[in-house]
Design a protein around this motif. Structure first.
Motif, short mmCIF file in Angstrom:
data_model
loop_
_atom_site.label_atom_id
_atom_site.label_comp_id
_atom_site.label_asym_id
_atom_site.label_seq_id
_atom_site.Cartn_x
_atom_site.Cartn_y
_atom_site.Cartn_z
N ALA A 23 13.84 25.94 60.63
CA ALA A 23 12.75 25.18 59.07
C ALA A 23 12.34 26.27 59.77
N ALA A 24 11.37 26.87 58.13
CA ALA A 24 10.85 27.78 57.35
C ALA A 24 9.65 28.02 58.18
N TYR A 70 13.59 21.56 52.42
CA TYR A 70 13.31 21.93 53.53
C TYR A 70 13.21 22.94 54.39
N VAL A 71 13.05 24.04 53.40
CA VAL A 71 14.33 25.96 53.39
C VAL A 71 14.12 26.39 54.82
N SER A 72 15.11 26.65 54.81
CA SER A 72 15.85 27.64 56.39
C SER A 72 14.41 28.86 56.16
N PRO A 77 27.68 25.43 60.22
CA PRO A 77 27.38 26.81 60.03
C PRO A 77 27.40 27.23 61.25
N THR A 78 27.96 28.19 61.88
CA THR A 78 26.99 28.99 63.63
C THR A 78 26.51 30.36 62.78
N SER A 79 26.25 30.63 61.91
CA SER A 79 25.39 31.40 61.30
C SER A 79 24.42 30.42 59.70
N GLU A 80 23.38 30.74 60.29
CA GLU A 80 22.40 29.84 58.98
C GLU A 80 23.08 31.26 57.86
N ARG A 112 26.86 25.80 53.30
CA ARG A 112 26.62 24.90 55.06
C ARG A 112 25.52 24.58 55.09
N ASN A 113 24.28 24.93 54.61
CA ASN A 113 23.66 24.85 55.07
C ASN A 113 22.70 23.32 54.88
#
Lengths: 240, 240
Positions: free
Chosen positions: A171-172, A213-215, B84-87, B92-93
């Motif tokens: 999460a950001a 829930y912004v990453s 995802p392995t990468s964000e 798929r986030n």
């Protein structure tokens, strides 16, 4: 002393459920499965629904007597969908999966988690011998879950409470969200927006980012884009 | 405006899963089920595993086009086990079932919750069209859950967050626990127990009652028994 979970399925009547149980256990990182007096050939008939959890099913113990599956357990936990209408019924006086998971995450030792027959569940006598009974809050219209589905819910709670599985999305931070919002507000200042509306926009944006829930990664992408817009405006305002 | 959930199963390949999905929906108080392009006769083949949720399965909608199942939805939520392995992969986030449930419990309108094919799940294109993607934290060794089991976990979270289902057991209040503990301490005073140990016993008892999620009914039973013991001691101390 470490924390260990043994799933004990008493009187399994259908191979499909045996396989689904093995699969859902592996999904949540558990692998110790015992069958007590199964009515069918669980290993043969469970293979199809176990899918990639064939290893859990293969090494499962099969015994004739419930006592044998519990004698080295520190805590024995029963499950039931038959919740008492009266709280006078202490045998079926239960905790929720979340309460169980909270308690479990704070202890060590071997816990045996018992599931009962497809048709009739665990008997009153079996439940009476448990240290604790867990029941999933379900609709009164149809409280009885399939055994492997109730296992999914309980094991899910155990796994996330103990950190056995965890979401990988980061999460950001509040600070990262603030940076983004501050640039927007700064842009609004250029448009001579009134103070009141700037405050509203700031709050609306923070609410939106919070609820979504912004990453970290999404926030960085959006902030980067906003910075480019900001620079573009800066360059134009110098030229004009 | 009220809150409504439509469960949409895209490309169902086995009748058993259709039935289990209907059952787990009814277990948690949901009843609106749509099938998009099922590969099998879901109503015929799902009847066995649906058990007492035959009504949910019977009235399920079956259509050919995903769009048709989503056109009146306010929010479309996808599900995936492929994290995802990468964000950097924004499609798929995902959020966890608990985050989804928290957000959902604060909104109204129609939410469509999509589950994908048994073999391959929802496609990237389908996920991309969703407002939100939910993924259950599972073991890296075997992340893919059976569709009806993942539905059980997600619907469980939705149901308990919105109070659609709730445990009926009533926890004892702190005051009720205090009453019990105070009688024990008073009994210890008669034995001329040292202050230090009385404090320890008080704390140990409160910890025990707290961790055990003792119910009002259990607490009343135990307090009643303790009062009788107390009276017995009182009577004896008068006689001696």
């Amino acid at each position: 002393m470490s924390r260990r979970l043994r799933v004990v399925f008493v009187g399994c009547e259908t191979g499909e459920n045996a396989g689904f149980l093995a699969r859902t256990m592996k999904n949540f990182g558990f692998d110790e499965l015992w069958f007590v007096k199964p009515v069918v050939d669980v290993k043969l008939l469970g293979a199809k629904t176990a899918m990639h959890a064939a290893d859990v099913l293969d090494k499962a113990m099969i015994i004739d007597d419930l006592k044998g599956a519990l004698e080295d357990a520190d805590v024995v936990v029963g499950t039931t969908s038959t919740r008492p209408t009266s709280e006078k019924n202490f045998t079926r006086n239960y905790v929720t999966p979340r309460e169980f998971a909270e308690a479990w995450s704070r202890t060590s030792g071997l816990t045996a988690l018992l599931f009962g027959r497809e048709g009739s569940g665990l008997s009153n006598k079996e439940l009476d011998a448990c240290d604790l009974v867990v029941s999933i809050p379900t609709s009164k219209l149809y409280p009885a879950m399939n055994i492997s589905h109730s296992a999914a819910v309980i094991l899910y709670e155990l796994a996330i409470h103990t950190g056995a599985v965890k979401p990988s999305r980061q999460a950001a931070s509040h600070h990262e969200k603030e940076i983004f919002v501050n640039i927007v507000v700064e842009l609004l200042e250029r448009t001579h927006e009134v103070e009141h509306r700037k405050t509203l926009v700031r709050r609306a944006l923070l609410n939106l980012l919070g609820r979504s829930y912004v990453s970290k990664r999404e926030m960085a992408t959006l902030t980067g884009a906003l910075r480019r817009i900001f620079k573009y405006c800066e360059a134009r305002s110098v030229n004009n």
